[in-house]
Write a protein that holds these residues in place. Structure first.
Motif, PDB file in Angstrom:
ATOM      1  N   TYR A 172       0.740  -1.241   0.048  1.00 59.22           N
ATOM      2  CA  TYR A 172      -0.182  -0.028  -0.009  1.00 59.22           C
ATOM      3  C   TYR A 172       0.911   1.423  -0.152  1.00 59.22           C
ATOM      4  O   TYR A 172       0.369   2.253  -0.214  1.00 59.22           O
ATOM      5  N   ARG A 173       1.914   1.230   0.512  1.00 61.11           N
ATOM      6  CA  ARG A 173       2.809   2.272   0.743  1.00 61.11           C
ATOM      7  C   ARG A 173       3.975   2.258  -0.511  1.00 61.11           C
ATOM      8  O   ARG A 173       4.627   3.403  -0.748  1.00 61.11           O
ATOM      9  N   HIS A 174       3.999   1.263  -1.389  1.00 58.16           N
ATOM     10  CA  HIS A 174       5.128   0.953  -2.376  1.00 58.16           C
ATOM     11  C   HIS A 174       6.428   1.293  -1.913  1.00 58.16           C
ATOM     12  O   HIS A 174       7.348   1.914  -2.739  1.00 58.16           O
ATOM     13  N   TRP A 175       6.906   0.796  -0.759  1.00 55.56           N
ATOM     14  CA  TRP A 175       8.234   1.174  -0.360  1.00 55.56           C
ATOM     15  C   TRP A 175       9.025   0.094  -1.242  1.00 55.56           C
ATOM     16  O   TRP A 175       8.678  -1.064  -1.585  1.00 55.56           O
ATOM     17  N   PRO A 176      10.315   0.470  -1.634  1.00 51.88           N
ATOM     18  CA  PRO A 176      11.240  -0.530  -2.030  1.00 51.88           C
ATOM     19  C   PRO A 176      11.443  -1.845  -1.628  1.00 51.88           C
ATOM     20  O   PRO A 176      11.532  -1.670  -0.490  1.00 51.88           O
ATOM     21  N   SER A 177      11.618  -2.761  -2.352  1.00 51.51           N
ATOM     22  CA  SER A 177      12.055  -4.120  -1.603  1.00 51.51           C
ATOM     23  C   SER A 177      13.072  -4.265  -0.978  1.00 51.51           C
ATOM     24  O   SER A 177      13.307  -4.900  -0.058  1.00 51.51           O
ATOM     25  N   SER A 178      14.232  -3.488  -1.458  1.00 45.60           N
ATOM     26  CA  SER A 178      15.563  -3.482  -0.622  1.00 45.60           C
ATOM     27  C   SER A 178      15.319  -2.949   0.650  1.00 45.60           C
ATOM     28  O   SER A 178      15.843  -3.389   1.856  1.00 45.60           O
ATOM     29  N   LEU A 230       2.262   4.297   9.594  1.00 48.43           N
ATOM     30  CA  LEU A 230       1.622   4.490   8.444  1.00 48.43           C
ATOM     31  C   LEU A 230       2.136   5.882   7.677  1.00 48.43           C
ATOM     32  O   LEU A 230       1.492   6.385   6.863  1.00 48.43           O
ATOM     33  N   VAL A 231       2.747   6.521   8.450  1.00 43.43           N
ATOM     34  CA  VAL A 231       3.357   7.893   8.032  1.00 43.43           C
ATOM     35  C   VAL A 231       4.202   7.682   6.854  1.00 43.43           C
ATOM     36  O   VAL A 231       5.075   6.546   6.825  1.00 43.43           O
ATOM     37  N   HIS A 232       4.301   8.586   5.886  1.00 43.90           N
ATOM     38  CA  HIS A 232       4.956   8.258   4.656  1.00 43.90           C
ATOM     39  C   HIS A 232       6.395   8.699   4.767  1.00 43.90           C
ATOM     40  O   HIS A 232       6.993   9.595   4.243  1.00 43.90           O
ATOM     41  N   ASN A 233       6.984   8.102   5.859  1.00 40.46           N
ATOM     42  CA  ASN A 233       8.315   8.369   6.301  1.00 40.46           C
ATOM     43  C   ASN A 233       9.006   7.087   6.758  1.00 40.46           C
ATOM     44  O   ASN A 233       8.569   6.518   7.808  1.00 40.46           O
ATOM     45  N   PHE A 234       9.905   6.566   6.218  1.00 40.96           N
ATOM     46  CA  PHE A 234      10.586   5.083   6.408  1.00 40.96           C
ATOM     47  C   PHE A 234      11.131   5.218   7.701  1.00 40.96           C
ATOM     48  O   PHE A 234      11.046   4.195   8.355  1.00 40.96           O
ATOM     49  N   VAL A 235      11.783   6.288   8.267  1.00 40.20           N
ATOM     50  CA  VAL A 235      12.614   6.304   9.378  1.00 40.20           C
ATOM     51  C   VAL A 235      11.390   6.035  10.589  1.00 40.20           C
ATOM     52  O   VAL A 235      11.713   5.504  11.530  1.00 40.20           O
ATOM     53  N   MET A 237       8.575   4.877  10.581  1.00 41.69           N
ATOM     54  CA  MET A 237       8.148   3.675  10.472  1.00 41.69           C
ATOM     55  C   MET A 237       8.914   2.599  11.117  1.00 41.69           C
ATOM     56  O   MET A 237       8.543   1.726  11.837  1.00 41.69           O
ATOM     57  N   THR A 238      10.230   2.610  10.817  1.00 42.33           N
ATOM     58  CA  THR A 238      11.293   1.871  11.363  1.00 42.33           C
ATOM     59  C   THR A 238      11.260   1.957  13.072  1.00 42.33           C
ATOM     60  O   THR A 238      11.520   0.899  13.474  1.00 42.33           O
ATOM     61  N   VAL A 239      11.219   3.343  13.411  1.00 46.34           N
ATOM     62  CA  VAL A 239      11.218   3.534  14.711  1.00 46.34           C
ATOM     63  C   VAL A 239       9.951   2.917  15.630  1.00 46.34           C
ATOM     64  O   VAL A 239      10.108   2.138  16.643  1.00 46.34           O
ATOM     65  N   ALA A 240       8.605   3.140  14.823  1.00 52.64           N
ATOM     66  CA  ALA A 240       7.627   2.260  15.269  1.00 52.64           C
ATOM     67  C   ALA A 240       7.757   0.716  15.562  1.00 52.64           C
ATOM     68  O   ALA A 240       7.450   0.086  16.468  1.00 52.64           O
ATOM     69  N   CYS A 241       8.361   0.092  14.455  1.00 52.35           N
ATOM     70  CA  CYS A 241       8.347  -1.255  14.286  1.00 52.35           C
ATOM     71  C   CYS A 241       9.585  -1.554  15.539  1.00 52.35           C
ATOM     72  O   CYS A 241       9.270  -2.644  16.328  1.00 52.35           O
ATOM     73  N   LEU A 242      10.582  -0.788  15.683  1.00 55.67           N
ATOM     74  CA  LEU A 242      11.389  -1.109  16.774  1.00 55.67           C
ATOM     75  C   LEU A 242      11.069  -1.272  18.233  1.00 55.67           C
ATOM     76  O   LEU A 242      11.181  -2.006  18.948  1.00 55.67           O
TER      77      LEU A 242
END
Length: 324
Positions: A172-178, A230-235, A237-242
């Motif tokens: 849904y956010r189309h982040w790169p696979s890498s 869900l914020v369009h910011n990968f950083v 998102m990473t913080v939330a996941c951690l």
């Protein structure tokens, strides 16, 4: 041994072009066989590690059963990365994927040899019971329900924290696979070390107390962290996941010893295996389907968090009924 045989057979399966739909059926059957063998092995590891440990270090010893899962997933990701970087897409589809299963068979055989020739000083009394499955359901059905309740969060939560961000958010956010691959490695590596560290906290301050604290924190932070994901910011998102990874580790640190400790009897392997297998087969396997259905019905990407919160509440209720 069954896992190794299943891996070898999957690596040697005839292609769809050779036998048609039978190739798919055979592959699914072998995957089921592999899953059944894992389902029988993991609860045994949980029981042996917990029961063989000194009481002051019971959480620490048993945490390695869970840490081993993250290590296995990391090794799997590494093998997948090597295969995809060593062959082009056509070669991977033709024969490259078979190498991954062949490697899995090698690892399973090594584990079998280590177990076969290792010292087995903690033989479970289940072997002396004529009908351990029947006895488990007759004598310990309430304890099985309690064990299932506190294992519900690991079943749903692992999918929510480690799988959902890498699949649905990529879609849904189309982040790169890498980026997703890198996030997976970071989360699994963090989980490996954190679950061991949190097991020491559980041994030091009480496994039930730490687990309750973890559940309350997750209950408070689940929705805000989902919004961060869900914020369009990968950083962000990473913080939330951690953060979610840390809270899951905090709960995982003592829940294995708590699950085994529910059964105040020599008959432990079978009821632990029943509780663990039932909750993971029913809820872990269906979690991604539930997440997708919630998104489809509500049109909201954050809707899976409600299922996660429900699992937290059920585990908290179950945990409060357990005496440490």
């Amino acid at each position: 041994l069954v896992m190794a045989i299943a891996c070898v057979l999957m690596a040697c399966l005839p292609s769809y072009a050779t036998v048609g739909p039978a190739a798919i059926v055979l592959f699914l059957l072998l995957r089921m066989l592999f899953g059944l063998s894992v389902g029988g092995e993991l609860p045994g590891a949980m029981v042996v590690l917990s029961e063989s440990a000194p009481d002051r270090h019971r959480c620490f010893y048993s945490s390695f059963a869970i840490a081993g899962i993250s290590l296995g997933l990391l090794l799997g990701s590494l093998v997948s990365l090597i295969v995809f970087h060593s062959f082009n897409t056509q070669q991977v589809l033709a024969y490259g994927w078979r190498l991954a299963y062949a490697f899995g068979a090698l690892v399973a055989l090594i584990a079998f040899v280590l177990r076969y020739y290792g010292e087995d000083q903690h033989v479970t009394i289940d072997k002396l019971v004529q009908s351990p499955i029947v006895d488990s359901f007759v004598k310990f059905k309430r304890d099985i329900v309690k064990a299932m309740s506190i294992q519900l969060l690991p079943a749903v939560g692992f999918q929510f924290v480690f799988i959902y961000p890498l699949s649905f958010l990529k879609q849904y956010r189309h982040w790169p696979s890498s980026w997703m691959a890198a996030l997976s490695v970071v989360l699994l590596t963090a989980f490996f070390f954190l679950v061991i560290f949190c097991s020491l906290l559980s041994d030091r301050f009480g496994r039930k107390r730490i687990a309750v604290i973890a559940l309350i924190l997750m209950l408070i932070l689940a929705y805000p962290l989902m919004e961060m994901m869900l914020v369009h910011n990968f950083v962000w998102m990473t913080v939330a996941c951690l953060v979610l990874c840390f809270l899951m580790s905090l709960y995982y640190g003592g829940v294995t010893a708590l699950t085994v400790g529910i059964f105040k009897t020599d008959l432990k392997y079978t009821p632990v295996a029943i509780a663990h297998s039932l909750v993971f087969s029913l809820f872990a396997g269906s979690s991604l389907l539930v997440f997708a259905s919630l998104i489809h019905m509500t049109g909201q990407l954050q809707s899976p968090v409600y299922y996660f919160i429900l699992a937290i509440i059920v585990s908290l209720v179950g945990l409060l009924t357990i005496r440490e």
